[in-house]
Design an enzyme around this catalytic site. Sequence first.
Site, PDB file in Angstrom:
ATOM      1  N   ASN A  98       0.793  -1.221   0.000  1.00 28.17           N
ATOM      2  CA  ASN A  98       0.000   0.000   0.000  1.00 28.17           C
ATOM      3  C   ASN A  98       0.830   1.278   0.000  1.00 28.17           C
ATOM      4  OD1 ASN A  98      -2.393   1.875   0.965  1.00 28.17           O
ATOM      5  ND2 ASN A  98      -0.818   2.029   2.555  1.00 28.17           N
ATOM      6  N   SER A 147      -2.975  -0.097  -6.768  1.00 30.62           N
ATOM      7  CA  SER A 147      -2.724   0.682  -7.975  1.00 30.62           C
ATOM      8  C   SER A 147      -3.458   2.015  -7.849  1.00 30.62           C
ATOM      9  CB  SER A 147      -3.171  -0.099  -9.211  1.00 30.62           C
ATOM     10  OG  SER A 147      -2.978   0.645 -10.399  1.00 30.62           O
ATOM     11  N   TYR A 161       3.676   8.742 -12.050  1.00 35.27           N
ATOM     12  CA  TYR A 161       2.968   7.991 -11.020  1.00 35.27           C
ATOM     13  C   TYR A 161       2.088   6.900 -11.638  1.00 35.27           C
ATOM     14  CZ  TYR A 161      -0.589   7.200  -7.377  1.00 35.27           C
ATOM     15  OH  TYR A 161      -1.460   6.637  -6.479  1.00 35.27           O
ATOM     16  N   LYS A 165       2.025   2.617 -11.568  1.00 35.76           N
ATOM     17  CA  LYS A 165       0.848   1.859 -11.153  1.00 35.76           C
ATOM     18  C   LYS A 165       0.414   0.882 -12.257  1.00 35.76           C
ATOM     19  CE  LYS A 165       0.157   3.482  -7.027  1.00 35.76           C
ATOM     20  NZ  LYS A 165       0.467   2.600  -5.872  1.00 35.76           N
ATOM     21  N   THR A 196      -8.134  12.006   1.373  1.00 31.92           N
ATOM     22  CA  THR A 196      -7.096  11.765   2.371  1.00 31.92           C
ATOM     23  C   THR A 196      -6.074  12.891   2.271  1.00 31.92           C
ATOM     24  OG1 THR A 196      -5.602  10.509   0.916  1.00 31.92           O
ATOM     25  CG2 THR A 196      -7.365   9.280   2.015  1.00 31.92           C
TER      26      THR A 196
END
Length: 256
Positions: A98, A147, A161, A165, A196
């Site tokens: 994670n 992912s 990024y 993934k 988040t």
Amino acid sequence: MPVTVISPIALITGGNRGLGRNAALALARQGTDVILTYRSHADEARAVVSAIEALGRRAVALPLDLTDIGCFAAFADTVRQALASHWQRDDFDFLLNNAGSGAHASFADTTPAQFDLMSAVHLKGPFFLTQALLPLIADGGRILNVSSGLARFTLPGYAAYAMMKGGIEVLTRYQAKELGARGIRVNTLAPGAIETDFGGGAVRDNHALNALVAGTTALGRAGLPDDIGGAVAALLAPGSGWINAQRVEASGGMFL
């Protein structure tokens, strides 16, 4: 005589905050003990351990820097010691890859340093960490790689990024194929835009961005951490053992 029930154990990288923390708590509520890792913010990690223990489960927090591949063998030894001392076991059941960080830059402006960091954290690190931990993963266990929805849909500024993934999604299929003889199931969970502190908390705190996400999502809102923790728990639940080598997107139906 009473039957002794052995609780499953999950190892969660980056379990001290964000989606990792939520996944750890969701799994604990489901009856799973947790080994969580943190790179910094040891106080947050201790708080998660306390929260898991308050739910009646056992937990341990261990430091880990995914960019330091040279430490993985020693980390595996530390996990082995933790398993022996806390659980009297020599293996664990679930690995949740994670831990992550973001880099927002256009393709034209992405630097080699940004690219290398994204590779180390999101691709090279999980690849070789999983390799180092393989002897400790129980036969019949599970690996869940995280992912991103950005591997399916495209938003400017996330090329490096999202590329990593995408690589993790390919790796998932190869792991499922090669580890199938041990009964290890491997899947990908791809969160959409979640409220988040990831990326500086943009989805959570930027009202315009949050509205954009809500307007492009079938369920009409941005995701919440509980949405992902619940998805992790579902994919690692006893009844989902026939799901293997799959990419499961938890985005509420974003950019359909």
